[in-house]
Design a protein around this motif. Structure first.
Motif, PDB file in Angstrom:
ATOM      1  N   LEU A  92       0.828  -1.198   0.000  1.00 39.98           N
ATOM      2  CA  LEU A  92       0.000   0.000   0.000  1.00 39.98           C
ATOM      3  C   LEU A  92       0.869   1.258   0.000  1.00 39.98           C
ATOM      4  CD1 LEU A  92      -2.711  -0.961   2.649  1.00 39.98           C
ATOM      5  CD2 LEU A  92      -2.866  -1.158   0.158  1.00 39.98           C
ATOM      6  N   ALA A  93       0.385   2.268  -0.741  1.00 43.91           N
ATOM      7  CA  ALA A  93       1.037   3.576  -0.699  1.00 43.91           C
ATOM      8  C   ALA A  93       0.553   4.370   0.511  1.00 43.91           C
ATOM      9  CB  ALA A  93       0.723   4.350  -1.973  1.00 43.91           C
ATOM     10  N   ASN A  94      -0.581   3.910   1.113  1.00 44.52           N
ATOM     11  CA  ASN A  94      -1.214   4.624   2.222  1.00 44.52           C
ATOM     12  C   ASN A  94      -1.588   6.046   1.814  1.00 44.52           C
ATOM     13  OD1 ASN A  94      -1.104   2.483   4.167  1.00 44.52           O
ATOM     14  ND2 ASN A  94       1.106   2.846   4.293  1.00 44.52           N
ATOM     15  N   GLU A  95      -1.979   6.173   0.550  1.00 42.64           N
ATOM     16  CA  GLU A  95      -2.476   7.437   0.003  1.00 42.64           C
ATOM     17  C   GLU A  95      -3.686   7.104  -0.869  1.00 42.64           C
ATOM     18  OE1 GLU A  95      -1.322  10.737  -3.390  1.00 42.64           O
ATOM     19  OE2 GLU A  95       0.249   9.437  -2.588  1.00 42.64           O
ATOM     20  N   PHE A  96      -4.839   7.660  -0.525  1.00 40.91           N
ATOM     21  CA  PHE A  96      -6.055   7.396  -1.286  1.00 40.91           C
ATOM     22  C   PHE A  96      -6.196   8.397  -2.420  1.00 40.91           C
ATOM     23  CE2 PHE A  96      -7.180   5.210   2.671  1.00 40.91           C
ATOM     24  CZ  PHE A  96      -7.731   4.041   2.177  1.00 40.91           C
ATOM     25  N   VAL A  97      -6.596   7.892  -3.588  1.00 43.54           N
ATOM     26  CA  VAL A  97      -6.837   8.743  -4.749  1.00 43.54           C
ATOM     27  C   VAL A  97      -8.221   8.446  -5.301  1.00 43.54           C
ATOM     28  CG1 VAL A  97      -4.391   8.907  -5.326  1.00 43.54           C
ATOM     29  CG2 VAL A  97      -5.782   7.106  -6.365  1.00 43.54           C
ATOM     30  N   ILE A 160     -10.595   0.508   0.815  1.00 42.24           N
ATOM     31  CA  ILE A 160     -11.190   1.390  -0.189  1.00 42.24           C
ATOM     32  C   ILE A 160     -12.142   2.320   0.542  1.00 42.24           C
ATOM     33  CG2 ILE A 160     -13.243   0.032  -0.790  1.00 42.24           C
ATOM     34  CD1 ILE A 160     -12.275   0.537  -3.795  1.00 42.24           C
ATOM     35  N   ILE A 161     -12.372   3.512   0.016  1.00 42.62           N
ATOM     36  CA  ILE A 161     -13.261   4.480   0.643  1.00 42.62           C
ATOM     37  C   ILE A 161     -14.460   4.739  -0.249  1.00 42.62           C
ATOM     38  CG2 ILE A 161     -13.501   6.923   1.302  1.00 42.62           C
ATOM     39  CD1 ILE A 161     -10.637   6.814   2.366  1.00 42.62           C
ATOM     40  N   ILE A 162     -15.638   4.773   0.352  1.00 44.28           N
ATOM     41  CA  ILE A 162     -16.870   5.103  -0.344  1.00 44.28           C
ATOM     42  C   ILE A 162     -17.446   6.362   0.297  1.00 44.28           C
ATOM     43  CG2 ILE A 162     -18.113   3.412   1.101  1.00 44.28           C
ATOM     44  CD1 ILE A 162     -20.167   3.165  -1.140  1.00 44.28           C
ATOM     45  N   ARG A 181      -3.408   4.394  -3.877  1.00 41.09           N
ATOM     46  CA  ARG A 181      -2.720   4.753  -5.118  1.00 41.09           C
ATOM     47  C   ARG A 181      -2.079   3.550  -5.806  1.00 41.09           C
ATOM     48  NH1 ARG A 181       2.443   6.438  -5.684  1.00 41.09           N
ATOM     49  NH2 ARG A 181       2.641   6.884  -3.457  1.00 41.09           N
ATOM     50  N   ASN A 182      -1.741   2.520  -5.038  1.00 34.61           N
ATOM     51  CA  ASN A 182      -1.087   1.333  -5.602  1.00 34.61           C
ATOM     52  C   ASN A 182      -2.060   0.194  -5.907  1.00 34.61           C
ATOM     53  OD1 ASN A 182       1.361   2.626  -5.411  1.00 34.61           O
ATOM     54  ND2 ASN A 182       2.057   1.510  -3.599  1.00 34.61           N
ATOM     55  N   ILE A 183      -3.361   0.461  -5.976  1.00 36.25           N
ATOM     56  CA  ILE A 183      -4.310  -0.641  -6.098  1.00 36.25           C
ATOM     57  C   ILE A 183      -4.094  -1.463  -7.367  1.00 36.25           C
ATOM     58  CG2 ILE A 183      -6.131   0.689  -7.276  1.00 36.25           C
ATOM     59  CD1 ILE A 183      -8.135  -0.911  -5.433  1.00 36.25           C
ATOM     60  N   LEU A 184      -3.590  -0.851  -8.430  1.00 38.07           N
ATOM     61  CA  LEU A 184      -3.389  -1.610  -9.664  1.00 38.07           C
ATOM     62  C   LEU A 184      -2.155  -2.510  -9.601  1.00 38.07           C
ATOM     63  CD1 LEU A 184      -4.449   0.932 -12.440  1.00 38.07           C
ATOM     64  CD2 LEU A 184      -5.808  -0.759 -11.190  1.00 38.07           C
ATOM     65  N   ASP A 185      -1.418  -2.449  -8.493  1.00 34.82           N
ATOM     66  CA  ASP A 185      -0.378  -3.452  -8.246  1.00 34.82           C
ATOM     67  C   ASP A 185      -0.993  -4.745  -7.707  1.00 34.82           C
ATOM     68  OD1 ASP A 185       1.464  -1.597  -9.036  1.00 34.82           O
ATOM     69  OD2 ASP A 185       2.273  -1.213  -7.035  1.00 34.82           O
ATOM     70  N   TYR A 186      -2.239  -4.643  -7.233  1.00 38.11           N
ATOM     71  CA  TYR A 186      -2.928  -5.800  -6.653  1.00 38.11           C
ATOM     72  C   TYR A 186      -3.862  -6.484  -7.651  1.00 38.11           C
ATOM     73  CZ  TYR A 186      -1.365  -4.311  -2.013  1.00 38.11           C
ATOM     74  OH  TYR A 186      -0.603  -3.982  -0.922  1.00 38.11           O
ATOM     75  N   MET A 187      -4.408  -5.723  -8.583  1.00 34.03           N
ATOM     76  CA  MET A 187      -5.349  -6.297  -9.544  1.00 34.03           C
ATOM     77  C   MET A 187      -5.328  -5.471 -10.820  1.00 34.03           C
ATOM     78  SD  MET A 187      -9.071  -5.116  -8.004  1.00 34.03           S
ATOM     79  CE  MET A 187      -8.707  -5.620  -6.313  1.00 34.03           C
TER      80      MET A 187
END
Length: 207
Positions: A92-97, A160-162, A181-187
């Motif tokens: 995780l980048a620990n930064e939400f985008v 994830i945030i909603i 920010r790194n979610i596309l490293d997971y899927m």
């Protein structure tokens, strides 16, 4: 009567076979999966799933597998993608985008103005209390900024945030999704649509 297999079912079967070609020990280590000789287990949107280590089939249960259900397409494909195709060393980048930032670098339907988000926002219209309670039922952590705002866990290792806003005199209902920010490293980007579809379905079920 001839039982026909849908293309979705064919794809699930194909992915189960592909799953079996991957190093399960590496999956266990990467994601700290619970496991025994027969099953790998993980939590996806507050529900326990298990993957058969000999067949690759994915099942879920709400009662410690006294009652067992077969995972649907969105569930299975998200789990296979994360376990098989996540990048080595993903973290995780620990930064939400805002998720629509991802649509600027990938083609697809995750832009904030897509019908996918607006139809879901319209479903939540007039039901903020029900949505709030559904997020709590799925172990969400309440946040500020929004008529309803929660940090949810897609997986135990992937938040994830909603955020949801009701319509007013000037603006329609609005739904905003923020991801690490790194979610596309997971899927894969395309798989994120499957994961969000499942998240929204789980919220609707709880509502």
């Amino acid at each position: 009567m001839i039982n026909t297999i849908t293309n979705y079912e064919k794809t699930k079967i194909s992915m189960a076979n592909i799953f079996l070609q991957y190093d399960q020990k590496a999956m266990i280590k990467k994601f700290s999966l619970e496991h025994d000789p027969d099953w790998l287990s993980l939590t996806f949107v507050n529900r326990i799933y298990r993957i058969n280590r000999q067949t690759g089939s994915v099942q879920w249960s709400n009662d410690a597998f006294e009652t067992v259900y077969e995972a649907d397409y969105n569930e299975a494909m998200t789990i296979y993608d994360v376990l098989c195709y996540s990048k080595d060393g993903c973290h995780l980048a620990n930064e939400f985008v805002n998720i629509n930032r991802l649509s600027t670098i990938r083609t697809g339907n995750l832009s904030q103005n897509s019908g996918f988000f607006q139809s879901t926002a319209d479903f939540f219209h007039g039901k903020p209390l029900e949505l709030h309670n559904a997020c709590i039922a799925l172990s969400g952590k309440e946040l500020d900024k929004g008529d309803v705002a929660f940090e949810m866990k897609l997986f135990s290792f992937l938040p994830i945030i909603i955020r949801f806003w009701e319509a007013d005199d000037e603006f329609p209902t609005s739904l905003q999704i923020l991801a690490d920010r790194n979610i596309l490293d997971y899927m894969h980007y395309e798989t994120l649509m499957f994961a969000l579809t499942h998240l929204f379905q789980r919220l609707k079920e709880e509502m």
